[in-house]
Write a protein that holds these residues in place. Structure first.
Motif, PDB file in Angstrom:
ATOM      1  N   ALA A 116     -40.190 -11.596 -10.665  1.00 29.95           N
ATOM      2  CA  ALA A 116     -40.967 -10.862  -9.665  1.00 29.95           C
ATOM      3  C   ALA A 116     -39.950 -10.280  -8.692  1.00 29.95           C
ATOM      4  N   LEU A 117     -39.555  -9.055  -8.893  1.00 23.57           N
ATOM      5  CA  LEU A 117     -38.424  -8.459  -8.187  1.00 23.57           C
ATOM      6  C   LEU A 117     -38.685  -8.310  -6.697  1.00 23.57           C
ATOM      7  N   GLY A 118     -37.856  -8.962  -5.911  1.00 27.96           N
ATOM      8  CA  GLY A 118     -38.022  -8.953  -4.469  1.00 27.96           C
ATOM      9  C   GLY A 118     -36.828  -8.378  -3.744  1.00 27.96           C
ATOM     10  N   LEU A 119     -37.081  -7.908  -2.528  1.00 26.99           N
ATOM     11  CA  LEU A 119     -36.040  -7.432  -1.634  1.00 26.99           C
ATOM     12  C   LEU A 119     -35.995  -8.392  -0.458  1.00 26.99           C
ATOM     13  N   PHE A 120     -34.903  -9.107  -0.342  1.00 29.56           N
ATOM     14  CA  PHE A 120     -34.750 -10.119   0.702  1.00 29.56           C
ATOM     15  C   PHE A 120     -34.381  -9.432   2.011  1.00 29.56           C
ATOM     16  N   PRO A 121     -34.995  -9.816   3.113  1.00 34.66           N
ATOM     17  CA  PRO A 121     -34.802  -9.103   4.382  1.00 34.66           C
ATOM     18  C   PRO A 121     -33.403  -9.324   4.965  1.00 34.66           C
ATOM     19  N   PRO A 122     -32.745  -8.253   5.428  1.00 33.85           N
ATOM     20  CA  PRO A 122     -31.390  -8.396   5.951  1.00 33.85           C
ATOM     21  C   PRO A 122     -31.324  -9.243   7.220  1.00 33.85           C
ATOM     22  N   HIS A 123     -32.390  -9.249   8.020  1.00 36.69           N
ATOM     23  CA  HIS A 123     -32.375 -10.020   9.271  1.00 36.69           C
ATOM     24  C   HIS A 123     -32.489 -11.528   9.026  1.00 36.69           C
ATOM     25  N   ASP A 124     -32.882 -11.935   7.820  1.00 40.89           N
ATOM     26  CA  ASP A 124     -33.015 -13.356   7.476  1.00 40.89           C
ATOM     27  C   ASP A 124     -32.528 -13.569   6.044  1.00 40.89           C
ATOM     28  N   LEU A 125     -31.417 -12.929   5.706  1.00 42.04           N
ATOM     29  CA  LEU A 125     -30.939 -12.911   4.331  1.00 42.04           C
ATOM     30  C   LEU A 125     -30.681 -14.308   3.783  1.00 42.04           C
ATOM     31  N   ILE A 126     -29.819 -15.055   4.425  1.00 45.01           N
ATOM     32  CA  ILE A 126     -29.451 -16.387   3.923  1.00 45.01           C
ATOM     33  C   ILE A 126     -30.658 -17.322   3.955  1.00 45.01           C
ATOM     34  N   GLY A 127     -31.423 -17.291   5.030  1.00 45.42           N
ATOM     35  CA  GLY A 127     -32.586 -18.169   5.151  1.00 45.42           C
ATOM     36  C   GLY A 127     -33.628 -17.895   4.082  1.00 45.42           C
ATOM     37  N   GLU A 138     -32.375 -19.039   0.644  1.00 44.39           N
ATOM     38  CA  GLU A 138     -32.433 -20.492   0.527  1.00 44.39           C
ATOM     39  C   GLU A 138     -33.868 -20.990   0.338  1.00 44.39           C
ATOM     40  N   ARG A 139     -34.817 -20.421   1.085  1.00 46.55           N
ATOM     41  CA  ARG A 139     -36.214 -20.859   0.961  1.00 46.55           C
ATOM     42  C   ARG A 139     -36.782 -20.538  -0.421  1.00 46.55           C
ATOM     43  N   VAL A 140     -36.500 -19.340  -0.923  1.00 42.99           N
ATOM     44  CA  VAL A 140     -36.995 -18.968  -2.254  1.00 42.99           C
ATOM     45  C   VAL A 140     -36.345 -19.852  -3.314  1.00 42.99           C
ATOM     46  N   TRP A 141     -35.053 -20.085  -3.192  1.00 43.14           N
ATOM     47  CA  TRP A 141     -34.366 -20.950  -4.164  1.00 43.14           C
ATOM     48  C   TRP A 141     -34.981 -22.348  -4.158  1.00 43.14           C
ATOM     49  N   ARG A 142     -35.189 -22.921  -2.980  1.00 44.74           N
ATOM     50  CA  ARG A 142     -35.782 -24.264  -2.903  1.00 44.74           C
ATOM     51  C   ARG A 142     -37.189 -24.291  -3.497  1.00 44.74           C
ATOM     52  N   ARG A 143     -37.984 -23.272  -3.197  1.00 47.87           N
ATOM     53  CA  ARG A 143     -39.376 -23.243  -3.660  1.00 47.87           C
ATOM     54  C   ARG A 143     -39.469 -23.094  -5.177  1.00 47.87           C
ATOM     55  N   GLN A 165     -49.199 -15.878  -8.226  1.00 45.64           N
ATOM     56  CA  GLN A 165     -48.837 -16.995  -7.358  1.00 45.64           C
ATOM     57  C   GLN A 165     -47.359 -16.922  -6.956  1.00 45.64           C
ATOM     58  N   VAL A 166     -46.490 -16.623  -7.897  1.00 41.75           N
ATOM     59  CA  VAL A 166     -45.056 -16.510  -7.597  1.00 41.75           C
ATOM     60  C   VAL A 166     -44.839 -15.384  -6.580  1.00 41.75           C
ATOM     61  N   ILE A 167     -45.495 -14.252  -6.793  1.00 41.72           N
ATOM     62  CA  ILE A 167     -45.357 -13.120  -5.869  1.00 41.72           C
ATOM     63  C   ILE A 167     -45.825 -13.512  -4.476  1.00 41.72           C
ATOM     64  N   ARG A 168     -46.985 -14.123  -4.375  1.00 43.15           N
ATOM     65  CA  ARG A 168     -47.535 -14.522  -3.063  1.00 43.15           C
ATOM     66  C   ARG A 168     -46.605 -15.513  -2.358  1.00 43.15           C
ATOM     67  N   GLU A 169     -46.029 -16.431  -3.105  1.00 45.65           N
ATOM     68  CA  GLU A 169     -45.129 -17.421  -2.496  1.00 45.65           C
ATOM     69  C   GLU A 169     -43.818 -16.780  -2.056  1.00 45.65           C
ATOM     70  N   MET A 170     -43.319 -15.804  -2.810  1.00 46.21           N
ATOM     71  CA  MET A 170     -42.116 -15.084  -2.374  1.00 46.21           C
ATOM     72  C   MET A 170     -42.411 -14.307  -1.094  1.00 46.21           C
ATOM     73  N   GLU A 171     -43.572 -13.656  -1.048  1.00 49.14           N
ATOM     74  CA  GLU A 171     -43.950 -12.905   0.148  1.00 49.14           C
ATOM     75  C   GLU A 171     -44.125 -13.836   1.347  1.00 49.14           C
ATOM     76  N   ALA A 172     -44.619 -15.045   1.110  1.00 47.56           N
ATOM     77  CA  ALA A 172     -44.771 -16.026   2.192  1.00 47.56           C
ATOM     78  C   ALA A 172     -43.422 -16.407   2.784  1.00 47.56           C
ATOM     79  N   GLU A 173     -42.355 -16.251   2.022  1.00 50.47           N
ATOM     80  CA  GLU A 173     -40.998 -16.549   2.502  1.00 50.47           C
ATOM     81  C   GLU A 173     -40.334 -15.320   3.110  1.00 50.47           C
ATOM     82  N   GLY A 174     -41.089 -14.235   3.282  1.00 47.67           N
ATOM     83  CA  GLY A 174     -40.563 -13.045   3.944  1.00 47.67           C
ATOM     84  C   GLY A 174     -39.924 -12.028   3.024  1.00 47.67           C
ATOM     85  N   VAL A 175     -40.095 -12.185   1.718  1.00 49.47           N
ATOM     86  CA  VAL A 175     -39.493 -11.284   0.738  1.00 49.47           C
ATOM     87  C   VAL A 175     -40.513 -10.200   0.369  1.00 49.47           C
TER      88      VAL A 175
END
Length: 133
Positions: A4-15, A18-23, A60-70
Motif C-alpha cells: 500500500a504505497l505511502g508517502l511519509f510526512p517530512p515533518h515527522d519522517l522518522i517517527g 518507526e510507527r508503521v514499522w512497529r505496526r 485495513q492496512v491503508i487505514r492503519e498507515m493513514e492513522a500513523e500520518g502517512v
C-alpha cells in the motif's frame, strides 16, 4: 505479495517510519525509498510488503498507515484519478481530448475519457488520502 504505497510526512519522517514499522513488522519487511519531492527536504515513499489476503485486509492496512500520518495512494488501479497520485484538472482532460480525439493513447487511463469498467478490471477501488506533496 502486495503493498500500500505511502508517502511519509517530512515533518515527522522518522517517527512515522518507526510507527508503521512497529505496526506492520509481523506482516513483512518495510520497503522505503528516500527522495526529494517538490524541492523540499527528504521524504520517504514506501510500504510494508505483505501477502495479499483480501480487499478488506488491504483497506485495513491503508487505514492503519493513514492513522500513523502517512498519505497513501491506490497503486492497484490504472485510473489516474482513482490512484490518489494527482488530481486531473479540467485543462488536462481538455488537452487529452484535443491531442487524442479518438482515445487511442492510454485508453481509459482517465476515468472521464471512458466510463469505469463494470467488471472491475480497473483494479481495486480503494478510497485513499492520496499524496499531498
Amino acid at each position: 505479495m502486495s503493498y500500500a504505497l505511502g508517502l511519509f510526512p517530512p515533518h515527522d519522517l522518522i517517527g512515522s517510519i518507526e510507527r508503521v514499522w512497529r505496526r506492520f513488522q509481523s506482516l513483512g519487511p518495510l520497503c522505503l525509498e528516500m527522495k526529494r519531492m517538490d524541492g523540499r527536504g527528504v521524504m520517504a515513499q514506501g510500504s510494508p510488503v505483505f501477502n495479499f489476503v483480501s480487499n478488506e485486509h488491504m483497506i485495513q492496512v491503508i487505514r492503519e498507515m493513514e492513522a500513523e500520518g502517512v498519505h497513501v495512494r491506490n497503486s492497484h488501479t490504472y485510473l489516474i484519478e482513482a490512484s490518489g497520485f494527482k488530481t486531473v484538472e479540467p485543462e488536462e482532460q481538455a488537452f487529452k481530448q484535443r491531442m487524442d480525439p479518438y482515445n487511442l493513447l492510454n485508453p481509459g487511463k482517465l476515468s472521464t475519457a471512458s466510463p469505469r469498467d463494470p467488471a472491475g478490471k480497473a483494479g481495486l477501488d480503494l478510497e485513499v488520502t492520496g499524496w499531498k506533496a
